[in-house]
Design a protein around this motif. Structure first.
Motif, mmCIF file in Angstrom:
data_model
loop_
_atom_site.group_PDB
_atom_site.id
_atom_site.type_symbol
_atom_site.label_atom_id
_atom_site.label_comp_id
_atom_site.label_asym_id
_atom_site.label_seq_id
_atom_site.Cartn_x
_atom_site.Cartn_y
_atom_site.Cartn_z
ATOM 1 N N PRO A 231 0.905 -1.352 0.027
ATOM 2 C CA PRO A 231 0.049 -0.047 -0.091
ATOM 3 C C PRO A 231 0.808 1.152 -0.035
ATOM 4 O O PRO A 231 1.793 0.972 0.658
ATOM 5 N N PRO B 152 -0.293 6.948 2.339
ATOM 6 C CA PRO B 152 -0.594 8.318 2.343
ATOM 7 C C PRO B 152 0.454 9.384 2.955
ATOM 8 O O PRO B 152 0.614 10.440 2.376
ATOM 9 N N LEU B 153 0.775 9.250 4.049
ATOM 10 C CA LEU B 153 1.601 10.038 4.851
ATOM 11 C C LEU B 153 3.034 10.018 4.030
ATOM 12 O O LEU B 153 3.709 11.039 4.012
ATOM 13 N N VAL C 143 5.669 -0.722 5.147
ATOM 14 C CA VAL C 143 5.489 0.725 5.227
ATOM 15 C C VAL C 143 6.512 1.496 5.745
ATOM 16 O O VAL C 143 7.047 2.449 5.080
ATOM 17 N N HIS D 299 -3.773 1.657 8.487
ATOM 18 C CA HIS D 299 -2.297 1.240 8.029
ATOM 19 C C HIS D 299 -1.551 0.819 9.102
ATOM 20 O O HIS D 299 -1.100 1.657 9.974
ATOM 21 N N GLY D 300 -1.306 -0.417 9.329
ATOM 22 C CA GLY D 300 -0.653 -0.804 10.394
ATOM 23 C C GLY D 300 0.772 -1.749 10.072
ATOM 24 O O GLY D 300 1.041 -1.408 8.882
ATOM 25 N N ASN E 123 -3.561 -4.542 7.906
ATOM 26 C CA ASN E 123 -3.721 -3.194 6.872
ATOM 27 C C ASN E 123 -5.222 -3.309 6.283
ATOM 28 O O ASN E 123 -5.720 -4.342 5.686
ATOM 29 N N GLN F 12 -7.334 -1.620 3.600
ATOM 30 C CA GLN F 12 -7.185 -0.346 2.453
ATOM 31 C C GLN F 12 -8.308 -0.970 1.478
ATOM 32 O O GLN F 12 -8.998 -1.661 1.292
ATOM 33 N N GLU G 144 -6.194 5.259 -3.952
ATOM 34 C CA GLU G 144 -6.737 4.821 -2.616
ATOM 35 C C GLU G 144 -7.714 5.907 -2.086
ATOM 36 O O GLU G 144 -7.710 7.017 -2.079
ATOM 37 N N LEU H 269 -5.018 7.600 9.589
ATOM 38 C CA LEU H 269 -4.777 6.352 8.669
ATOM 39 C C LEU H 269 -3.883 5.298 9.674
ATOM 40 O O LEU H 269 -4.076 4.137 9.557
#
Lengths: 999, 297
Positions: free
Chosen positions: A100, A103-104, A191, B110-111, B115, B117, B138, B257
């Motif tokens: 993913p 976004p940050l 991430v 978002h972990g 996740n 999504q 997204e 998020l």
């Protein structure tokens, strides 16, 4: 090149890391090949892919798009970096991401959806530049809301920067990769890995993530910070918002570093400049985002702001809220406080108290105090109506005041070898600023309350000082006695009392305390000031109080003060380090004492001046005194006190002149001295005046303009004497005017300017003649004639070399006019001086192609004509001119005639010579002027002469160089004259004068 | 012959709730008319679970990743094969955000091991010679506000050497007394965590006070379940030897998020905790843990 190479290798290292983490980040350029080395298999497939592409498709396609490993590949093709480096990256976007995209983190590389929106909304850089000017206008308006009487921060900046300096070495520790720590802890996280690589990529730009710059001098440090400021602007304009943010964060982090604590206030100034820039950039950017279709009004509300702008704004606040360290989070949020206006109505109102409370978390009291100052400043700029917050800041400051004397601080001071008094003064700018904000247009009761609070804090000296500096002078002045009491009571732990008195004095210099208390105040204050040991501290404080003393008291008190200062500053030549302060003392005295007899009757004034022993400073001081003197001493004076003192001062100025003194400097000194000489007058006591001039000549011999002035003064004196005696001198006055002439006669030769000399000789000769000093006048004129050959052909006028001819001609004409009244010397021949002059003119080396000599001859003719009259046109009373001496003696007349003939002969020769070469125009002009002279002064009844005139007329018209209108007018005038009965003979001549017809 | 494909949502913040319609446009920009073999748009929402290598071992973690849980999935054909004229073409679309059956749309999160999504994906098929184009976007789902009222349940705390558990060293720690309170442990996610902490006394000066926001993720799998706590962010609220007796504000914004309302399902759990960490100058670390319950109102 090496730099570039280094950067490449840095990137390679970084790419290896990515490959190891089983994720491919495809960039371009050198990185590509290196990635292939690392993973040969993929290299081959790449190669094949590339060949395939070349075969199938002519159009260039992004390399990465053909990668066979594509499905598990993050293709971040928006390669802004590439673009910046000048490669032509097309950004066709196709990203298929399995992990993913956070976004940050995607905000971190400036390609977050929001900034993409923004990019889509139009060319931004253009818009920004446009908005910044608009923004500036807006800011100016807001400053107005505060009012011009509020001393702005910008005026404090310079003072702080110049006051808090250090010679210690400074260091900047920029750790641009700091946010790595923020990433979620386990390295396995997809991430966080991505965030990390992105960050590393950014670090890469910085060439090394951590930069520690050691051993910087203060100037270096300031330059570095300015560089950062520049790179902030650059980063911003190249759309690297995150880099910009990082720079700001790193900079504000520097503020938590209190090593080299003496420099901290200046550091604060430098770094808050960067924060200001950042705050402006962010605000302007969001502001432009809403300026479509028309710009936001200045007083916009939340409803006017579109969603995109709000979201961007919110993003900033979220981003800042996640900054790990307290200080950067605080400062950066404060810097963009104004942006709250885009989000909510009450945002600023809610944020300010929160930030204020946040400062409580700062352990170091100095850092906290400056953070408060910054917050107050931003508060005043953004929302000046919110006063509550200012007070809260101040109360918190008072609440944590005990920390200043705490153990942690003490240890720190010992470590840095800083004395507590010096440490305490570091607080002054911050506390002063906070108090200034509070005191601005604050009601009296509030100020009283603040004062009370300070009292309850055991009259802390530091606070008291700030209160006195920040509050309105009127407020302080009205309570001056109270304040003195408080100063006396306050414990002197570290903060010296003379500083307190200095601050009090500053207030009293602008506002007046009640009249009845003034003397007590002065006594109390001076009692303390005089006890200050260190001369520097002493003079700093005393200087301030001089103003108060001058304002309200007489010369007696000022004299006492001066005496005290001399006493303090003389030992060990302490005055040498205090010239600016001493100068300021003089300045202040001069503002209040315009009566120089009073001023110089202060016993200690001149001794005080004696303390200025450095030449440049002493002259500076003398000049300032002279300026005031010239401005305010309008009446003539003979007061010996003034004269002595002024002579002393002028002599000081004069003695400073040496070979290296600039022309301008000499001129200004001369002007000042001349100004003094002009107001000196002994009334009827002419002899005294003359002896003053003698003395002055001896004193100011190096300044020529002064000497010239002295000669004029003496000449004037002689004329004044004549006026008093109504033209006929007694024996005594005759002797006196001869003395005057003698004075001039011996002074003139010392001048270097030849025309000054000539003119003064002539002038003095005229004065001597007027006073019946014939032999003196003769001597002057002879001297002038003697000097004539020395006249150079060109002289410098205002720095440019010019021909001296016109000056010389002027002088000679003037001289000739004077000669008419000068009687011939009995021992020399007839017309001795005229002949002498003409001889000199003949021998003078004129310029080759010049008619000057002939012009002199032509202008001598009228003189000779005038001399042959029975009675002269003008004469001097009591002086017998040649008319009386010779009484129209035919011998005298024939002498004149002979002379005229010679002259005319010379002139005609010259005219003939001119006709030879092609100088017809000159010839014509000369012929015409000779014609004019003959017409005016010649006896045209004489046929020969009239024939000569006609010939000259024809000669001047021969080549058509004559101005027709002039000729016509001349003819008209002659015709007019011919109608007069006694000049009827002219009608003959007229008829023979033909006008040249224009063919 | 370049073409760009872009997806734009109507809402600037991209936040949607269950039952709403996700609306936006597909933007195609090309210079010349473009031949394509169909454009399709799909919406997908899923929970990805990953096992921690700590709890199941490196290899299992790598191979045994748990199957993603599909939350929502739909697909529409936007355009049949054909031609797009040159220039900019905008094709609007709408998706109802509706689940099938009794599935719930969890909030975007978002972990590390969990996740959640939601994405939109647009695909354009093209001839063999040209590459297919696709674009992902997204969007963010916020769960429905909680119906019941949130009880803030404030909590006071007092930390002294005596209250410490799990002290690792033998010697006695320095003396200190730290008091404070959190205004709520049942927190509204859109509002900051607030409270106060006061250093009443401390023999050793304080170096730093920090708030550590921690996520606790639990994944169920065949072998049982794995529970891991990882740090989301660490916010410093005090630096240096703070003034004793002065209350220092606790204030932390929950990052978007990375946080979501506390979530408990049959397969996985997402919970949050906050640690108040006090670092003393001799590097003593004192931590006080508070479980949080986040919710959305």
């Amino acid at each position: 090149d090496e730099q570039k190479w280094l950067r490449c290798s840095g990137k390679m290292l970084f790419s290896i890391k990515i490959l190891k983490s089983s994720r491919f980040h495809v960039s371009r350029g050198c990185f590509r090949t290196h990635a292939c080395n690392e993973n040969t298999a993929s290299f081959k497939t790449n190669l094949r892919a590339e060949q395939q592409r070349c075969r199938c498709e002519a159009s260039p396609v992004e390399f990465g798009e053909y990668h066979p490993l594509k499905p598990i590949m993050v293709t971040d093709t928006k390669t802004r970096r590439g673009a910046r480096k000048g490669s032509t990256s097309s950004s066709s976007s196709s990203s298929s991401s399995v992990p993913p995209s956070d976004p940050l983190s995607s905000m971190l590389d400036g390609t977050d959806p929001l900034s993409m929106f923004a990019a889509a909304s139009g060319s931004e850089s253009h818009a920004t530049s446009h908005s910044s000017s608009l923004g500036r206008k807006k800011r100016e308006k807001e400053e107005e809301a505060v009012g011009p009487d509020f001393e702005p921060w910008s005026s404090k900046r310079g003072e702080i920067l110049s006051r808090f300096t250090t010679t210690e070495k400074l260091s900047i520790n920029l750790f641009m990769g700091s946010e790595k720590g923020k990433a979620p802890s386990p390295g396995t996280s997809a991430v966080s890995e991505k965030v990390r690589t992105r960050l590393e990529e950014l670090d890469d730009l910085e060439e090394g993530s951590q930069r520690e710059l050691l051993n910087l001098s203060q100037q270096d440090y300031a330059n570095r910070i300015e560089e950062l400021n520049q790179s902030l602007k650059e980063a911003w304009s190249s759309d690297q918002k995150v880099k910009a943010l990082k720079i700001v964060i790193q900079c504000s982090k520097l503020l938590s570093d209190t090593s080299v604590i003496q420099f901290y206030p200046s550091k604060f100034v430098l770094i808050t400049d960067i924060l200001d820039t950042f705050g402006r950039l962010v605000f302007d950017r969001i502001w432009t985002m809403c300026s479509d279709p028309r710009p936001l009004p200045d007083n916009f509300t939340v409803e006017d702001v579109n969603d995109t702008a709000k979201e961007t704004c919110l993003n900033w606040f979220f981003k800042i809220a996640s900054i790990r360290e307290l200080l950067p989070r605080l400062y950066v949020e404060a810097a963009i406080l104004k942006c709250n206006r885009f989000l909510t109505k009450s945002g600023i109102q809610e944020t300010l108290p929160r930030l204020t409370a946040m400062i409580r978390g700062i352990g170091d009291p100095l850092v906290a105090a400056y953070a408060r100052a910054y917050l107050c400043r931003i508060g005043m700029e953004v929302a000046p109506q919110l006063k509550d917050n200012l007070n809260r800041n101040f109360f918190d400051l008072l609440g944590t005041f005990r920390q200043i004397s705490g153990e942690t601080v003490r240890n720190q001071l010992v470590l840095q070898r800083v004395e507590p008094p010096e440490y305490l003064t570091l607080y002054s700018p911050a506390i002063n600023w906070i108090l200034q904000c509070i005191a601005y247009r604050a009601p009296e009761p509030l100020l009283t309350e603040m004062m009370e609070r300070c009292k309850t804090l055991g009259n802390n000296a530091l606070l008291l000082n700030s209160v006195m500096r920040a509050f309105r002078p009127e407020f302080v002045a009205a309570r001056a006695t109270d304040f003195i009491g408080m100063i006396k009571d306050c414990d002197e732990s570290g903060f010296p009392k003379h500083l307190l008195f200095g601050s009090l004095g500053r207030s009293l210099a602008c506002a007046d305390p009640p009249e009845s208390e003034r003397l007590t105040i002065l006594n109390e204050a001076w009692k303390v000031i005089t006890k200050v040991r260190s001369p520097q501290d002493y003079i700093n404080c005393a200087e301030v109080w001089v103003e108060f003393t001058c304002r309200h008291f007489t010369k007696r008190e000022v004299n006492t003060v001066l005496a005290d200062m001399i006493k303090h500053m003389t030992p060990d030549r302490a005055f040498e380090d205090a010239y600016p302060q001493l100068q300021s003392v003089i300045q202040k005295i001069l503002t209040y004492f315009h009566d120089f007899s009073v001023l110089f009757s202060m016993e200690r004034f001149l001794p005080f001046l004696d303390m200025f022993q450095k030449d440049s400073v002493r002259v500076e001081v003398c000049k300032s005194i002279m300026e005031v003197f010239i401005k305010h001493q309008v009446e003539l004076t003979r007061d010996p006190v003034i004269l002595n003192a002024m002579l002393h001062i002028c002599k000081t100025m004069h003695d400073s002149v040496n070979a290296l003194t600039l022309e301008d400097e000499k001129r200004s000194l001369s002007l000042l001295i001349i100004g003094f000489i002009r107001v000196v007058s002994f009334g009827r006591d002419f002899e005294q005046q003359l002896s003053f001039c003698v003395e002055a000549r001896a004193t100011f011999c190096n300044l020529e303009p002064v000497l010239v002035q002295l000669i004029h003064t003496v000449n004037q004196l002689a004329m004044e004497t004549r006026r008093v005696m109504r033209g006929s001198h007694s024996r005594k006055t005759a002797a006196f005017v001869r003395a005057c002439a003698a004075y001039s006669f011996i002074t003139v030769p010392s001048l270097s300017s030849i025309f000054s000399r000539l003119n003064l000789y002539l002038l003095s000769a005229q004065v001597a003649l007027a006073n019946q000093c014939l032999s003196q006048a003769d001597a002057f004129l002879k001297a002038a004639v003697g000097v004539l050959p020395e006249v150079p052909r060109s002289i410098s006028v205002e720095g440019k070399l010019r021909s001296s001819e016109s000056f010389l001609l002027d002088f000679i004409n003037n001289f000739l006019a004077t000669l008419l009244v000068v009687p011939d010397h009995p021992e020399h021949g007839v017309l001795y001086l005229v002949r002498g002059l003409l001889n000199m003119v003949q021998d003078y080396t004129w310029e080759d192609s010049s008619d000057a000599k002939v012009r002199v001859y032509i202008s001598a003719l009228p003189l000779l004509a005038a001399m042959s009259q029975e009675s002269f046109l003008y004469s001097i009373p009591e002086v017998d001119s040649n008319e009386t001496l010779y009484g129209g003696d035919p011998k005298f007349l024939s002498e004149i005639n002979k002379l005229c003939e010679t002259l005319i002969g010379q002139i005609l020769d010259h005219l003939k010579a001119l006709s030879r070469d092609d100088s017809a125009r000159r010839q014509s002009a000369l012929a015409f002027s000779l014609f004019a002279v003959l017409l005016a002064h010649g006896e045209l009844r004489n046929n020969k002469l009239s024939q000569l005139a006609v010939n000259l007329w024809n000669l001047s018209h021969k080549h058509g160089h004559c101005e027709t209108s002039m000729s016509v007018r001349t003819l008209e005038s002659i015709k007019h004259q011919a109608q007069q009965p006694d000049t009827a003979h002219l009608s003959d001549t007229v008829q023979r004068l033909a006008l040249q017809s224009r063919t | 012959m370049s073409v760009t494909l872009d997806l734009r949502l109507k809402r600037a913040n991209k936040v949607y709730h269950e039952g709403e319609t996700v609306a936006g446009v597909i933007v195609l920009v090309c210079k010349e008319p473009l031949q394509h073999h169909g454009i399709s748009l799909s919406m997908e929402g899923q929970v990805n679970l990953q096992l921690s290598s700590k709890s199941v071992g490196v290899f299992e973690a790598f191979y045994n990743s748990v199957k993603p849980i599909q939350l929502i999935s739909s697909n529409i054909e936007v355009a049949k094969p054909g031609k797009i004229p040159g220039g900019k073409t905008e094709i609007p679309f709408e998706f109802p955000l509706q689940t099938k059956g009794n599935k719930v749309l969890y909030e975007t999160y978002h972990g590390v091991f969990v996740n959640i999504q939601y994405t939109l994906r647009c695909d354009m098929k093209r001839s063999l010679l040209a590459k297919d184009l696709s674009r992902n976007c997204e969007f963010i789902v916020h769960s429905q506000p909680q119906k019941s009222k949130v009880v803030p349940t404030p909590v006071n705390f007092k930390i002294t050497p005596d209250t410490l558990q799990n002290t690792r060293e033998k010697g006695s720690p320095p003396k200190f007394l730290i008091r404070g309170h959190l205004d709520a442990t049942n927190c509204v996610i859109s509002q900051p965590l607030t409270g106060e902490v006061v250093v009443e006394s401390s023999d050793v000066p304080v170096k730093s006070i920090e708030l550590q926001l921690v996520r606790v993720e639990t994944c169920g799998c065949a072998e049982g379940y794995a529970r891991d706590a990882t740090e989301i962010q660490n916010i410093q609220i005090a630096e240096g030897d703070v003034c004793h007796g002065l209350s220092i504000p606790i204030y932390m914004v929950f990052p978007r998020l990375f946080t979501c309302p506390t979530l408990e399902t049959t397969n996985f759990k997402v919970e949050f905790e906050v640690n108040v960490v006090i670092v003393l100058h001799d590097d003593h670390l004192i931590t006080e843990n508070f479980p949080l319950k986040l919710c959305r109102v």
